[in-house]
Design a protein around this motif. Structure first.
Motif, short mmCIF file in Angstrom:
data_model
loop_
_atom_site.label_atom_id
_atom_site.label_comp_id
_atom_site.label_asym_id
_atom_site.label_seq_id
_atom_site.Cartn_x
_atom_site.Cartn_y
_atom_site.Cartn_z
N ILE A 21 24.12 33.50 49.16
CA ILE A 21 25.50 34.16 48.84
C ILE A 21 25.89 34.30 47.69
O ILE A 21 26.36 35.36 47.49
CB ILE A 21 26.52 33.06 49.64
N THR A 22 25.63 33.48 46.78
CA THR A 22 25.84 33.52 45.32
C THR A 22 25.35 34.90 44.58
O THR A 22 25.88 35.21 43.86
CB THR A 22 25.98 32.36 44.65
N SER A 23 24.21 34.73 45.05
CA SER A 23 23.37 35.93 44.55
C SER A 23 23.95 37.41 45.02
O SER A 23 23.73 38.10 44.06
CB SER A 23 21.90 35.89 44.72
N ALA A 24 23.95 37.49 46.19
CA ALA A 24 24.41 38.62 46.52
C ALA A 24 25.78 38.90 46.01
O ALA A 24 26.32 40.16 45.72
CB ALA A 24 24.88 38.63 48.14
N MET A 25 27.04 37.84 45.99
CA MET A 25 28.19 38.07 45.17
C MET A 25 27.88 38.60 43.88
O MET A 25 28.89 39.25 43.35
CB MET A 25 29.16 36.90 45.23
N GLU A 26 26.85 37.99 43.03
CA GLU A 26 26.76 38.43 41.80
C GLU A 26 26.24 39.88 41.65
O GLU A 26 26.65 40.60 40.81
CB GLU A 26 25.46 37.60 41.25
N LEU A 27 25.42 40.45 42.48
CA LEU A 27 25.00 41.65 42.66
C LEU A 27 26.29 42.78 42.68
O LEU A 27 26.46 43.82 42.26
CB LEU A 27 24.03 41.97 43.65
N MET A 28 27.30 42.26 43.80
CA MET A 28 28.35 43.13 44.10
C MET A 28 29.38 43.06 42.93
O MET A 28 29.89 44.10 42.62
CB MET A 28 29.15 42.34 45.17
N ASN A 30 28.44 42.74 39.82
CA ASN A 30 27.88 43.56 38.78
C ASN A 30 27.94 45.21 39.05
O ASN A 30 28.30 45.89 38.22
CB ASN A 30 26.08 43.35 38.79
N ALA A 31 27.82 45.31 40.42
CA ALA A 31 28.06 46.75 40.56
C ALA A 31 29.63 47.31 40.36
O ALA A 31 29.91 48.47 39.73
CB ALA A 31 27.81 47.06 42.04
N LYS A 32 30.60 46.30 40.91
CA LYS A 32 31.85 46.80 40.61
C LYS A 32 32.24 46.90 39.13
O LYS A 32 33.02 47.52 38.54
CB LYS A 32 32.97 45.50 41.26
N GLN A 233 35.79 41.47 36.71
CA GLN A 233 34.73 41.58 37.33
C GLN A 233 33.44 40.93 36.84
O GLN A 233 32.41 40.21 36.93
CB GLN A 233 34.13 43.00 37.69
N GLY A 234 33.82 41.14 35.31
CA GLY A 234 32.75 40.39 34.29
C GLY A 234 32.79 38.84 34.59
O GLY A 234 31.81 38.06 34.49
N TRP A 235 33.91 38.17 34.62
CA TRP A 235 34.14 36.89 34.92
C TRP A 235 33.53 36.37 36.00
O TRP A 235 32.72 35.57 36.34
CB TRP A 235 35.54 36.58 34.93
N ARG A 236 33.78 37.30 37.28
CA ARG A 236 32.99 36.89 38.61
C ARG A 236 31.58 37.05 38.62
O ARG A 236 30.90 36.23 39.09
CB ARG A 236 33.78 37.83 39.39
N ARG A 237 30.87 37.82 37.77
CA ARG A 237 29.72 38.15 37.89
C ARG A 237 29.00 36.95 36.85
O ARG A 237 27.89 36.43 37.24
CB ARG A 237 29.16 39.52 36.95
N MET A 238 29.54 36.58 35.96
CA MET A 238 29.23 35.42 35.09
C MET A 238 29.35 34.17 35.96
O MET A 238 28.20 33.28 35.91
CB MET A 238 29.83 35.08 33.83
#
Length: 280
Positions: A21-28, A30-32, A233-238
């Motif tokens: 789940i966290t890996s998928a959210m990281e990809l999302m 990063n795209a955003k 989105q940068g915070w969320r990716r990190m």
């Protein structure tokens, strides 16, 4: 021992499911992030050009009678505070709420953009003058209406300053909460030292500034919004990258414990077999 191994296997499955789940959210995220950064960079050029034009006129007309340049109309400050609509973005909201607590006067008007963190603001004595606005659905037109509301309050003398509290985007791993004054405008040192060119204004500098400054404030507020959404989105990716790494580390530790427990069980069984053989 069998029960312990079963519990470890269950925890390993749970951690690996969380990791997916966290890996998928990281990809999302990063795209955003890439999409938001593109929008931010395109808008930045327009805002910079508009600010430069306004600054040149202000440098040539330091004694302008434009209503938006009159200081001391009120000691109150209207603040726009940008938060997120969702969590799972690390310290994005908490850093902005902490900045608001340190910067804002609870008696001054506040407009919150972002539905996350309202309870934390209330606990600190900060209340929005209207219901928090969704930050994910804010358009340029809606942002312009908010700026117009603030400009009207400024002209009527209800406030003397308009400012925005947001998270600036420095690069992919650096985001800095800051407070930026939108009005009154200040002449930068760059404009003060720029080469003076004799310019004729039609219909006149004050009339131009009365139209140009509201346009600059609307554009600057929208630029702040785009920048803080990029930082979000940068915070969320990190945050999701860190969560994924932690899940990998925890899964490795649990797997090691499971293998140790399994090896111990096998060793015990062999010992029991050997002891039984010797007894016979």
């Amino acid at each position: 021992m069998a029960q312990g191994k079963q519990a470890l296997k269950s925890r390993i499955r749970s951690v690996r499911a969380t990791r997916k789940i966290t890996s998928a959210m990281e990809l999302m995220a990063n795209a955003k992030l890439q999409r938001q950064r593109g929008r931010m960079e395109k808008n930045r050029e327009y805002v910079a050009a508009l600010r430069q034009i306004t600054g040149r006129i202000l440098a040539d007309q330091p004694e302008s009678d434009c209503v938006y340049l009159q200081p001391g109309r009120s000691s109150r400050t209207l603040s726009f505070l940008f938060l997120s609509d969702m969590g799972l973005c690390g310290g994005y909201n908490s850093s902005l709420i902490r900045l608001a607590e340190e910067t804002l006067n609870p008696q001054d008007p506040l407009i919150v953009i972002g539905t996350r963190g309202s309870r934390s603001l209330q606990d600190r004595g900060l209340t929005s003058m209207r219901e928090p606005i969704s930050s994910d659905q804010l358009s340029a037109a809606e942002c312009g209406k908010l700026a117009d509301q603030a400009l009207t309050m400024f002209v009527q003398g209800q406030i003397g300053t308009i400012q925005a509290l947001f998270c600036s985007y420095v690069n992919a791993v650096t985001f800095q909460p800051q407070c930026q004054t939108l009005l009154p405008l200040a002449i930068s040192a760059e404009n003060e030292t720029a080469m003076k060119v004799q310019t004729l204004f039609e219909p006149g500098p004050d009339e131009i500034l009365n139209e140009l400054i509201p346009m600059a404030v609307r554009s600057q507020l929208y630029s702040v919004y785009l920048q803080t959404k990029t930082a979000e989105q940068g915070w969320r990716r990190m945050a999701m990258e860190s969560a994924t790494d932690n899940a990998d580390e925890l899964a490795g530790q649990l797997t090691l414990q499971y293998n140790q427990a399994r090896q111990a069980a096998i060793t015990q069984e062999i010992t029991e077999i050997v002891a039984g053989a010797d007894a016979s």
